[in-house]
Design an enzyme around this catalytic site. Structure first.
Site, PDB file in Angstrom:
ATOM      1  N   ASP A  58       0.144  -6.297  -3.370  1.00 56.79           N
ATOM      2  CA  ASP A  58      -0.861  -5.671  -2.497  1.00 56.79           C
ATOM      3  C   ASP A  58      -1.278  -6.606  -1.366  1.00 56.79           C
ATOM      4  O   ASP A  58      -1.228  -6.244  -0.184  1.00 56.79           O
ATOM      5  CB  ASP A  58      -2.107  -5.318  -3.310  1.00 56.79           C
TER       6      ASP A  58
ATOM      7  N   GLU B  14      -7.039  -1.895   3.050  1.00 48.87           N
ATOM      8  CA  GLU B  14      -7.762  -1.741   1.783  1.00 48.87           C
ATOM      9  C   GLU B  14      -8.366  -3.030   1.252  1.00 48.87           C
ATOM     10  O   GLU B  14      -9.421  -3.026   0.616  1.00 48.87           O
ATOM     11  CB  GLU B  14      -6.809  -1.159   0.740  1.00 48.87           C
TER      12      GLU B  14
ATOM     13  N   THR C 117      -0.892   2.203  -7.367  1.00 51.14           N
ATOM     14  CA  THR C 117      -0.668   0.949  -8.096  1.00 51.14           C
ATOM     15  C   THR C 117      -0.240   1.204  -9.540  1.00 51.14           C
ATOM     16  O   THR C 117       0.492   0.408 -10.122  1.00 51.14           O
ATOM     17  CB  THR C 117      -1.935   0.079  -8.078  1.00 51.14           C
TER      18      THR C 117
END
Length: 411
Positions: free
Chosen positions: A92, A115, A180
């Site tokens: 990420d 994010e 995820t």
């Protein structure tokens, strides 16, 4: 592979209008498409340069995901059980850092809405791991990346990085990994890297990379929609959209070491041709049930494609984020994605922005449950949250009003 290399040669690729459960017949046509970074020329695309950069960086970001995901598996190919989310965390933050770094080199004046921020990386001693995966995929420069470079790049897209106010703004929107749960699962669960460019409230381009997308040769069951190991398939997809130029896709097969049949061959994407709600194929949020959707007052749901009764609809068991559902609709695999807004859950812009333009340019439609467009500037301070009335409705366009009427009748 040099992604910025263009070719004057043309490849013949196949354009498919796919929807196996729809009464609309399969339509196939062949058109020549230039084998190059993008499927259309810069004369037709105002943001051609921005889209080229977005394609390049999303493809490299997908490679980060694939490389990090390998750490989840043992030498025998089994999932390694972990008590934390370290692999997905490294991927990420690595993706966000890479995208931020590369885009800031080419477009330093365009900010990023994303994010993550670096607090978690710092507090969990993951800085070196993130720097390592970013350094491996970043474009070459005169000096090696430092920890400070990567942390600053992450925070460039984080909360409070910039205040927009009420003025029109141009900015990138990034979801480093949407889904995820899918990243942590096996190859059957989809996850997406999504990047969009917003100009004065309008989404003008988008790129979605899905490394474990399976393009099956036929679709006879919901298992095929998910991608079955028992059917011929191609792994990985890159989907792009530019306002007025359509939605297009090509393989990411090089991620898995499998050569593409048509190198850089782009295929134009269309939504499906379903024109009545009972024949549509639906996706819903993984955190919601069919009973929470207003259409449950009219139809029950089944996941069995071969046994759909008159009072049932086909519900595809897709996983795991919102963007993979947008990808399903834009590619014609699903007819509808419906998301119910919940008071306790904020709807984030990065879960929808790139999906919206991909569906629109493929011929579909995206609104809230009252039929209004999604207002990307509703969060006047940071542009991070959207407030769709009641929920989000994503369809092939043909049955959009039918579903809105059903929702209205049950409100």
């Amino acid at each position: 592979m040099n992604l910025l290399q263009s070719s004057s040669q043309f490849s013949t690729v196949r354009f498919l209008h796919l929807h196996p459960s729809s009464p609309t017949p399969l339509r196939t046509r062949f058109l020549p498409v230039r084998s190059s970074l993008l499927p259309f020329t810069n004369q037709n695309a105002k943001y051609h340069r921005e889209l080229e950069a977005a394609v390049d960086v999303v493809e490299r970001a997908c490679r980060i995901c694939v490389d990090v995901k390998k750490s989840l598996y043992s030498s025998e190919g089994r999932i390694v059980e972990k008590n934390d989310n370290t692999p997905v965390t490294v991927a990420d933050f690595g993706v966000q850092a890479l995208v931020s770094l590369e885009l800031s080199k080419v477009f330093p004046s365009i900010p990023l809405v994303a994010e993550e921020d670096s607090d978690f990386v710092r507090s969990n001693n993951l800085v070196d791991s993130v720097v390592s995966v970013v350094t491996d995929k970043a474009s070459s420069n005169d000096k090696p990346l430092t920890n400070a470079d990567v942390l600053e790049a992450i925070d460039r897209g984080g909360k409070n990085a910039i205040v927009y106010g009420t003025r029109p703004a141009t900015y990138w929107v990034l979801d480093p990994i949407d889904g995820t749960k899918g990243f942590l699962k096996g190859s059957e669960a989809l996850y997406v890297v999504g990047l969009a460019l917003v100009v004065e409230g309008d989404i003008v381009l988008g790129v979605m990379g899905c490394p474990n997308w399976k393009e099956a040769s036929s679709y006879n069951s919901t298992i095929d929609v998910q991608g079955s190991e028992s059917v011929p398939s191609r792994s990985g997809i890159l989907m792009v959209a530019h306002v007025g130029c359509g939605t297009w896709a090509r393989q990411l097969s090089d991620l898995m070491g499998v050569p593409a049949k048509v190198p850089n061959g782009w295929t134009r994407c269309f939504v499906d041709g379903c024109h009545i709600v009972p024949k549509a194929r639906f996706c819903i949020s993984d955190s919601q049930t069919w009973e929470s959707v207003p259409l449950s007052a009219f139809f029950s749901a089944t996941s069995g494609a071969d046994s759909v009764s008159d009072k049932e609809i086909l519900l595809l068991p897709t996983c795991c984020g919102s963007l993979c559902k947008y990808l399903m609709v834009a590619s014609g695999r699903a007819s509808v994605f419906i998301l119910r807004a919940r008071a306790q859950t904020l709807i984030k812009v990065w879960d929808h922005a790139v999906g919206i333009i991909c569906v629109h340019e493929a011929g579909g439609k995206v609104t809230d449950w009252k039929g209004s467009d999604i207002d990307l500037a509703a969060d006047q301070v940071e542009r991070r949250i959207v407030f769709p009335s009641m929920g989000v409705l994503v369809t092939n366009g043909t049955i959009h009003n039918q579903i809105l009427e059903m929702i209205s009748s049950t409100s």
